[in-house]
Design a protein around this motif. Sequence first.
Motif, PDB file in Angstrom:
ATOM      1  N   GLY A 111       0.769  -1.229   0.000  1.00 38.36           N
ATOM      2  CA  GLY A 111       0.000   0.000   0.000  1.00 38.36           C
ATOM      3  C   GLY A 111       0.801   1.279   0.000  1.00 38.36           C
ATOM      4  N   THR A 112       2.105   1.217  -0.141  1.00 36.72           N
ATOM      5  CA  THR A 112       2.929   2.414  -0.104  1.00 36.72           C
ATOM      6  C   THR A 112       3.105   2.987  -1.508  1.00 36.72           C
ATOM      7  OG1 THR A 112       4.940   1.062  -0.246  1.00 36.72           O
ATOM      8  CG2 THR A 112       4.179   1.687   1.946  1.00 36.72           C
ATOM      9  N   TYR A 113       3.405   4.271  -1.556  1.00 34.33           N
ATOM     10  CA  TYR A 113       3.627   4.940  -2.832  1.00 34.33           C
ATOM     11  C   TYR A 113       4.336   6.261  -2.577  1.00 34.33           C
ATOM     12  CZ  TYR A 113      -0.407   7.787  -1.489  1.00 34.33           C
ATOM     13  OH  TYR A 113      -1.270   8.618  -0.821  1.00 34.33           O
ATOM     14  N   ALA A 114       4.828   6.864  -3.636  1.00 28.96           N
ATOM     15  CA  ALA A 114       5.453   8.184  -3.599  1.00 28.96           C
ATOM     16  C   ALA A 114       4.918   8.985  -4.779  1.00 28.96           C
ATOM     17  CB  ALA A 114       6.977   8.090  -3.658  1.00 28.96           C
ATOM     18  N   THR A 115       5.003  10.290  -4.672  1.00 29.52           N
ATOM     19  CA  THR A 115       4.511  11.190  -5.717  1.00 29.52           C
ATOM     20  C   THR A 115       5.679  11.956  -6.310  1.00 29.52           C
ATOM     21  OG1 THR A 115       2.435  11.433  -4.512  1.00 29.52           O
ATOM     22  CG2 THR A 115       2.878  13.015  -6.247  1.00 29.52           C
ATOM     23  N   VAL A 116       5.763  11.979  -7.638  1.00 29.19           N
ATOM     24  CA  VAL A 116       6.804  12.745  -8.319  1.00 29.19           C
ATOM     25  C   VAL A 116       6.415  14.220  -8.265  1.00 29.19           C
ATOM     26  CG1 VAL A 116       8.055  13.081 -10.478  1.00 29.19           C
ATOM     27  CG2 VAL A 116       7.290  10.789  -9.813  1.00 29.19           C
ATOM     28  N   VAL A 117       7.268  15.029  -7.634  1.00 26.45           N
ATOM     29  CA  VAL A 117       6.932  16.432  -7.376  1.00 26.45           C
ATOM     30  C   VAL A 117       7.546  17.359  -8.419  1.00 26.45           C
ATOM     31  CG1 VAL A 117       7.109  18.317  -5.710  1.00 26.45           C
ATOM     32  CG2 VAL A 117       6.678  15.983  -4.919  1.00 26.45           C
ATOM     33  N   ALA A 118       8.841  17.199  -8.698  1.00 25.76           N
ATOM     34  CA  ALA A 118       9.510  18.146  -9.591  1.00 25.76           C
ATOM     35  C   ALA A 118      10.756  17.504 -10.176  1.00 25.76           C
ATOM     36  CB  ALA A 118       9.878  19.428  -8.831  1.00 25.76           C
ATOM     37  N   ARG A 119      11.282  18.150 -11.219  1.00 25.09           N
ATOM     38  CA  ARG A 119      12.549  17.770 -11.810  1.00 25.09           C
ATOM     39  C   ARG A 119      13.544  18.898 -11.613  1.00 25.09           C
ATOM     40  NH1 ARG A 119       9.109  16.329 -16.323  1.00 25.09           N
ATOM     41  NH2 ARG A 119       8.748  14.065 -16.373  1.00 25.09           N
ATOM     42  N   GLU A 120      14.809  18.539 -11.393  1.00 22.08           N
ATOM     43  CA  GLU A 120      15.882  19.514 -11.203  1.00 22.08           C
ATOM     44  C   GLU A 120      16.969  19.237 -12.235  1.00 22.08           C
ATOM     45  OE1 GLU A 120      17.215  19.409  -7.204  1.00 22.08           O
ATOM     46  OE2 GLU A 120      15.351  20.234  -6.373  1.00 22.08           O
ATOM     47  N   PRO A 121      16.911  19.904 -13.401  1.00 19.70           N
ATOM     48  CA  PRO A 121      17.911  19.634 -14.448  1.00 19.70           C
ATOM     49  C   PRO A 121      19.334  19.978 -14.014  1.00 19.70           C
ATOM     50  CG  PRO A 121      16.010  20.810 -15.334  1.00 19.70           C
ATOM     51  CD  PRO A 121      15.881  20.846 -13.845  1.00 19.70           C
ATOM     52  N   ALA A 122      19.482  20.965 -13.143  1.00 12.89           N
ATOM     53  CA  ALA A 122      20.826  21.370 -12.742  1.00 12.89           C
ATOM     54  C   ALA A 122      21.560  20.257 -12.009  1.00 12.89           C
ATOM     55  CB  ALA A 122      20.754  22.631 -11.874  1.00 12.89           C
ATOM     56  N   THR A 123      20.841  19.518 -11.169  1.00 11.23           N
ATOM     57  CA  THR A 123      21.455  18.438 -10.396  1.00 11.23           C
ATOM     58  C   THR A 123      21.181  17.058 -10.984  1.00 11.23           C
ATOM     59  OG1 THR A 123      19.507  18.354  -8.960  1.00 11.23           O
ATOM     60  CG2 THR A 123      21.334  19.778  -8.275  1.00 11.23           C
ATOM     61  N   LYS A 124      20.497  17.003 -12.156  1.00  9.55           N
ATOM     62  CA  LYS A 124      20.152  15.736 -12.798  1.00  9.55           C
ATOM     63  C   LYS A 124      19.416  14.818 -11.833  1.00  9.55           C
ATOM     64  CE  LYS A 124      23.987  15.792 -16.101  1.00  9.55           C
ATOM     65  NZ  LYS A 124      25.150  15.055 -16.650  1.00  9.55           N
ATOM     66  N   SER A 125      18.443  15.372 -11.141  1.00  8.21           N
ATOM     67  CA  SER A 125      17.710  14.612 -10.140  1.00  8.21           C
ATOM     68  C   SER A 125      16.219  14.915 -10.245  1.00  8.21           C
ATOM     69  CB  SER A 125      18.222  14.929  -8.730  1.00  8.21           C
ATOM     70  OG  SER A 125      18.070  16.309  -8.455  1.00  8.21           O
ATOM     71  N   VAL A 126      15.442  14.100  -9.569  1.00 13.22           N
ATOM     72  CA  VAL A 126      13.986  14.224  -9.502  1.00 13.22           C
ATOM     73  C   VAL A 126      13.582  14.220  -8.041  1.00 13.22           C
ATOM     74  CG1 VAL A 126      11.772  13.172 -10.118  1.00 13.22           C
ATOM     75  CG2 VAL A 126      13.681  13.103 -11.730  1.00 13.22           C
ATOM     76  N   VAL A 127      12.630  15.076  -7.688  1.00 18.53           N
ATOM     77  CA  VAL A 127      12.162  15.199  -6.314  1.00 18.53           C
ATOM     78  C   VAL A 127      10.885  14.378  -6.166  1.00 18.53           C
ATOM     79  CG1 VAL A 127      11.391  16.782  -4.512  1.00 18.53           C
ATOM     80  CG2 VAL A 127      13.167  17.493  -6.126  1.00 18.53           C
ATOM     81  N   VAL A 128      10.868  13.507  -5.168  1.00 18.03           N
ATOM     82  CA  VAL A 128       9.693  12.686  -4.877  1.00 18.03           C
ATOM     83  C   VAL A 128       9.276  12.922  -3.439  1.00 18.03           C
ATOM     84  CG1 VAL A 128      10.238  10.905  -6.572  1.00 18.03           C
ATOM     85  CG2 VAL A 128      11.143  10.714  -4.262  1.00 18.03           C
ATOM     86  N   LYS A 129       7.976  12.814  -3.196  1.00 23.57           N
ATOM     87  CA  LYS A 129       7.423  13.017  -1.866  1.00 23.57           C
ATOM     88  C   LYS A 129       6.818  11.710  -1.370  1.00 23.57           C
ATOM     89  CE  LYS A 129       4.388  16.072   0.780  1.00 23.57           C
ATOM     90  NZ  LYS A 129       3.428  17.202   0.712  1.00 23.57           N
ATOM     91  N   MET A 130       7.263  11.283  -0.171  1.00 22.76           N
ATOM     92  CA  MET A 130       6.767  10.046   0.407  1.00 22.76           C
ATOM     93  C   MET A 130       5.426  10.270   1.097  1.00 22.76           C
ATOM     94  SD  MET A 130       9.309   8.195  -0.487  1.00 22.76           S
ATOM     95  CE  MET A 130      11.033   8.352  -0.944  1.00 22.76           C
ATOM     96  N   GLN A 131       4.789   9.179   1.506  1.00 21.20           N
ATOM     97  CA  GLN A 131       3.525   9.280   2.222  1.00 21.20           C
ATOM     98  C   GLN A 131       3.681   9.979   3.564  1.00 21.20           C
ATOM     99  OE1 GLN A 131       2.697   4.956   1.530  1.00 21.20           O
ATOM    100  NE2 GLN A 131       0.594   5.662   1.545  1.00 21.20           N
ATOM    101  N   SER A 132       4.848   9.862   4.165  1.00 21.38           N
ATOM    102  CA  SER A 132       5.084  10.482   5.462  1.00 21.38           C
ATOM    103  C   SER A 132       5.262  11.989   5.362  1.00 21.38           C
ATOM    104  CB  SER A 132       6.334   9.873   6.108  1.00 21.38           C
ATOM    105  OG  SER A 132       7.481  10.101   5.304  1.00 21.38           O
ATOM    106  N   GLY A 133       5.364  12.524   4.140  1.00 18.68           N
ATOM    107  CA  GLY A 133       5.636  13.936   3.943  1.00 18.68           C
ATOM    108  C   GLY A 133       7.095  14.229   3.673  1.00 18.68           C
ATOM    109  N   GLU A 134       7.963  13.220   3.837  1.00 18.40           N
ATOM    110  CA  GLU A 134       9.383  13.403   3.559  1.00 18.40           C
ATOM    111  C   GLU A 134       9.621  13.609   2.072  1.00 18.40           C
ATOM    112  OE1 GLU A 134      13.639  11.014   4.104  1.00 18.40           O
ATOM    113  OE2 GLU A 134      11.736  10.077   4.620  1.00 18.40           O
ATOM    114  N   VAL A 135      10.465  14.539   1.741  1.00 14.80           N
ATOM    115  CA  VAL A 135      10.802  14.848   0.353  1.00 14.80           C
ATOM    116  C   VAL A 135      12.242  14.421   0.108  1.00 14.80           C
ATOM    117  CG1 VAL A 135      11.030  16.663  -1.370  1.00 14.80           C
ATOM    118  CG2 VAL A 135       9.175  16.760   0.292  1.00 14.80           C
TER     119      VAL A 135
END
Length: 309
Positions: A209-233
């Motif tokens: 039952g767990t999941y994460a949400t894709v929040v944003a992309r950061e081209p400068a750092t070649k990374s993607v920001v995801v948000k967990m169910q707990s609110g942790e980013v």
Amino acid sequence: MSFVNTFTARIKDDSRRRGSGTATSSSRNLKMRTYKPRTPGLRHLKRPIEDHLWKKGPFRPLTFAKKRTGGRNHTGRITCRHKGGGHKRRIRTVDFHRLAPGPHTIDRIERDPGRSAHIALTTNNATGRKSYILAADGLRAGDTVQSYRDGIPDDLMAAMGGRIDPGMLAARTTTKGNCLPMHMIPIGSVVFGVGSKEKGGAVFCRAAGTYATVVAREPATKSVVVKMQSGEVRRVSKFAAATMGVASNTTWQHRQLGKAGRSRNLGIRPTVRGVAMNACDHPHGGGRGKSQGNKAPVSPWGTPAEYVR
């Protein structure tokens, strides 16, 4: 005789996941399987409805025996309490990397005794090789899943006219159960089995039952920001992979074992309260009645058990 009853479970509202300051509660009806109380152990038993699961044993070549320690170290002393006994288990070798390209057909959905989420036995349509993967919620036998970690296939590129069409690419690839690199997943998508680095396996959101949400992309750092169910980013590599959808067995957290014997079958031994022990066995023990002695809660070895203001 079993029945499918609907009961009300208290769950946290999505406002907390969206980042609001107040955490409210709401009610949701969940269908669980209950049983007629012919015995005391059936009266409070509640189980998820899993009629679609495979009823027989696992695919043996992808399993190996699990050796149990009972919480003891090499000298025979208990170093981890509340462990011991339980039914024999075989560990399923789950493919968390999903590196094999091409379509895979799901043969069946199975229960894995080593995890809360369900697993799916898949067959590579090109090579016939079988593997276990984490099952997304809603997948059934006969469905087809695919991994796009190696890039966009030639047939899909030809269907798009030789150039990348973001809309068509998302429509063809972002179906539940497919594994994609993070830079191919649209913003706002719900994923599970999230990896953290390139060519690495899934490390986040693997439980039921767990999941994460894709929040944003950061081209400068070649990374993607995801948000967990707990609110942790968290920030993960854009070449890391994730699976579309939500991890299966979403009602697992609402199950009730019904009796102590089922907990023992899972390999969990009883937990005894410190105030119920003698003074020689625990700092909270001894005294007359249920008295803790006006002491701060500590472990059996005197370590503070919680933060005291």
